[in-house]
Design an enzyme around this catalytic site. Sequence first.
Site, PDB file in Angstrom:
ATOM      1  N   ASP A  12       0.860  -1.247  -0.220  1.00 24.59           N
ATOM      2  CA  ASP A  12      -0.389   0.238   0.359  1.00 24.59           C
ATOM      3  C   ASP A  12       1.418   0.885   0.090  1.00 24.59           C
ATOM      4  OD1 ASP A  12       0.402  -0.929   2.561  1.00 24.59           O
ATOM      5  OD2 ASP A  12      -0.851   0.738   3.262  1.00 24.59           O
TER       6      ASP A  12
ATOM      7  N   GLU B 283       0.008  -1.361   5.480  1.00 28.81           N
ATOM      8  CA  GLU B 283       1.023  -0.747   6.327  1.00 28.81           C
ATOM      9  C   GLU B 283       1.298   0.408   7.100  1.00 28.81           C
ATOM     10  OE1 GLU B 283       5.516   0.377   8.086  1.00 28.81           O
ATOM     11  OE2 GLU B 283       3.588   1.168   6.151  1.00 28.81           O
TER      12      GLU B 283
HETATM   13 ZN    ZN Z   1       6.766   2.018   3.955  1.00 25.29          ZN
END
Ligand code: ZN
Length: 401
Positions: A79, A173
């Site tokens: 992401d 994340e």
């Molecule tokens: Zn990162």
Amino acid sequence: MDIIENFIDYVKIDTQSDESSNTYPSTIKQLNLAKKLVEQLQNLGISNAFLDKYGVVYAKIPANTEEAKDKIGFIAHLDTSPDCTGANVNPKIIEKYNGKNIILNEKENIVLDTKTFPSLLENIGETLVVTDGTTLLGADDKAGIAIIMNFIEKVLNSNIKHGQISIAFTPDEEIGRGTDNFNIKEFDSDYAFTLDGGSIHNIEYENFNAASATIKIHGVNIHPGSAKDKMINSILVAEEFNDLLPNDMIPSKTEGYQGFNHLCNINGNCEYTEMEYIIRNHSRAIFEKQKKDFEIARNILNHKYGYNIVEISIKDSYENMRTFIEKDPRSLNRIVNVYEKLKISYTFSPIRGGTDGARLTVMGLPTPNLGTGGFNYHGRYEYASITQMKKMVDILLELIQ
Ligand SMILES: [Zn+2]
């Protein structure tokens, strides 16, 4: 496939995560990249590559020697940050960067200048990839993905004798959920490395100990015209509370190994005020003392006002991975040996935050972080050094031997 080609392909796929979503992964579009990676891995001959129901990609290259070797894992995230759009990324390649300001967008006068971003001066002579000034680049963390993919291709086309190599690409994340559904058993490694950000000369195995604190202040409200000796304005007590904490221990006055208490939200009226703090320190002992400071401030005010005017609740969020890495330093020793063997300079830089690797480390998989040659994350000034990415591939190839 060439590392630049792959990297450019990956950043053009919008994979922004979304904090307000309750699904796994938080956005379906992250799967577009995940599926592409599974396909590429399978085309390389790794038939066990798969995407699980949480949006995590796993793949393994079996050991090709009888010799006992560590099982090593490599992880990067799919992401990009919710802070800046990742749609319609239009990357530009700059060969042999000359050290001058880089015009990202002539029409809107958006310039990547060396005064504001002196890290550029360390990239002179390198091949860089920059944005057109309207989006982020997504080198965080597609540089990590491109490095791992190029590394795998090279491993498969070489005669290097290695132990089992595990790969994972994780969603979300950036919104702190990257390891919520990570399957350590499936991953099956002795230790791992995240490839996520910054100069390749940084090796990171220390991060903050972290907690959050909620402070509730119960004042006494009464018409201000007849308030003398009766009103207790909870907003003013909140101010008193904050004054009782160490005044220099705040984000704007700290760096490096200095921790802080950060007042990140305050909401209230005369009757009732609520404050939110985050508490951060690399040192466990000072971190514990910081939490004590909150209790002391509460006790002082409760004593002063003669009732339980202040309530606090403190919750630990994550831990410094250093303690765990020191107990099992195989990963760190191994990577340091490689840097020394290849004569690449390195420094240990303490992360002023947390990482997916920190969480995995506490969960039992020691996971320091390595740089990817990406800079100025989460905004339009983000750029990546292809030269450093290629160097990191060489480092990983040495690491598994
Ligand atoms: Zn990162």
